[in-house]
Design an enzyme around this catalytic site. Structure first.
Site, PDB file in Angstrom:
ATOM      1  CE1 TYR A 187     -26.011 -70.680   3.165  1.00 42.97           C
ATOM      2  CE2 TYR A 187     -26.622 -70.875   0.861  1.00 42.97           C
ATOM      3  CZ  TYR A 187     -26.160 -71.442   2.024  1.00 42.97           C
ATOM      4  OH  TYR A 187     -25.852 -72.784   2.056  1.00 42.97           O
ATOM      5  CE  LYS A 197     -29.844 -72.244   1.636  1.00 41.78           C
ATOM      6  NZ  LYS A 197     -29.044 -73.454   1.535  1.00 41.78           N
ATOM      7  CD  GLU A 238     -28.469 -80.956   6.669  1.00 39.26           C
ATOM      8  OE1 GLU A 238     -29.365 -80.621   5.879  1.00 39.26           O
ATOM      9  OE2 GLU A 238     -27.925 -80.147   7.441  1.00 39.26           O
ATOM     10  CG  LEU A 278     -31.371 -75.929   5.306  1.00 39.75           C
ATOM     11  CD1 LEU A 278     -30.979 -74.688   6.098  1.00 39.75           C
ATOM     12  CD2 LEU A 278     -30.933 -75.791   3.852  1.00 39.75           C
TER      13      LEU A 278
END
Ligand code: PMP
Length: 290
Positions: free
Chosen positions: A30, A144, A176, A200
């Site tokens: 996505y 993702k 992250e 990411l």
């Protein structure tokens, strides 16, 4: 109005078969793209990351960038808010349940838009609490992927303890946030971990580093230890929908006196300026330091 497999329709009318591999396996990717004043922000970069995610799961891109742009334009115009966030979702389609890739099956393509509610000013003034947790996700966090169960569980840990984000540590190093990238400031230097399979590659992360470069803010992209995170002068999170936000406590212990610091204030100001300029210019030109 949403888009599903070639058709625009109200979301209430949109259905996906139960054998969709997104439903069965979480087999899909996505993107989330912010739209300001009806213009998608950093669209080229988001479409490039979408291609990277599709390549990562070996799924052919169902559309060219031009087709994506046209579809997104239509979705934006079908929705009322000037500021929106677009959600693009592509799965490996509908097939008899089998882990192996199905042959000659069209992917499922879904696009929706929701009003974009950027964080209220009050939160930028007070900052937000976060917790830390061990990063127990898989080894390809650079894709993702729609299979977000670890992120869901990690984020809920924050909610359960009254915090707003979970900052992740793997083998003693910062990776992250559960739904954001993380920066720290120490002695007026901005620090963030390098891109790798363990995080990411955030679009906002790139913007913040470009802004640091353009405005001569000293920065280093390198591994950050747990100790450095906990003793940072400031901790910041970035994401497309949250922009830049100050984290003022970790696991109940104050960071930098428990108030947003000068690095946050500077970067947030530059980010807001950059947004305004790119929206006026209708492109993603970077603000120069002048
Ligand atoms: N890391 C994770 C795990 C995320 O889910 C997100 C986006 N929500 C980010 C980082 C930030 O990426 P971007 O700036 O492209 O929104």
């Amino acid at each position: 109005m949403i888009y599903l497999n070639g058709k625009f329709m109200p979301i209430e009318e949109a259905y996906v078969p139960v054998l969709d591999r997104g439903f069965i396996f979480g087999d899909g990717v996505y993107e989330v793209i912010p739209v300001y004043s009806r213009k998608p922000f950093r669209l080229t970069e988001h479409l490039r990351r979408l291609q990277y995610s599709l390549d990562g799961i070996r799924l052919k891109n169902p559309h060219t960038d031009e087709q994506w742009r046209a579809l997104l334009e239509q979705i934006i115009s079908h929705n009322a808010a000037d500021d929106q966030y677009l959600y693009l979702h592509i799965t490996r389609g509908v097939a008899k349940r089998d882990h192996a890739f199905p042959i000659n099956i069209p992917p499922t393509v879904f696009i929706m838009s929701n009003p974009l509610l950027i964080p209220p000013q009050e939160l930028l003034l007070t900052g937000i609490p976060a917790i830390t947790a061990s990063d127990n996700r898989w080894g390809r966090c650079d894709i993702k992927a729609i299979s977000l169960l670890p992120n869901v569980l990690l984020r809920q840990l924050a909610i359960d303890s009254g915090a707003m984000e979970t900052v992740l540590l793997r083998d003693g190093f910062l990776t992250e946030g559960a739904a954001s990238n993380i920066f720290i400031a120490k002695n007026n230097v901005l620090l963030t971990p390098p891109k790798s399979h363990l995080m990411l590659p955030g679009i906002t992360y790139d913007v913040v580093l470009e802004l640091a470069q353009a405005h001569a803010i000293p920065y280093e992209v390198r591994e950050i230890t747990e100790e450095e995170l906990r003793t940072a002068d400031e901790v910041l999170l970035t994401s497309s929908t949250k922009e830049v936000m100050p984290i003022v406590s970790l696991d109940g212990r104050s960071i930098g006196g428990g108030k947003p610091g000068p690095m946050f204030k500077q970067l947030n100001q530059f980010y807001q300026q950059y947004k305004a300029v790119t929206m006026r210019a209708g492109n993603s030109a970077l603000l120069s330091a002048e």
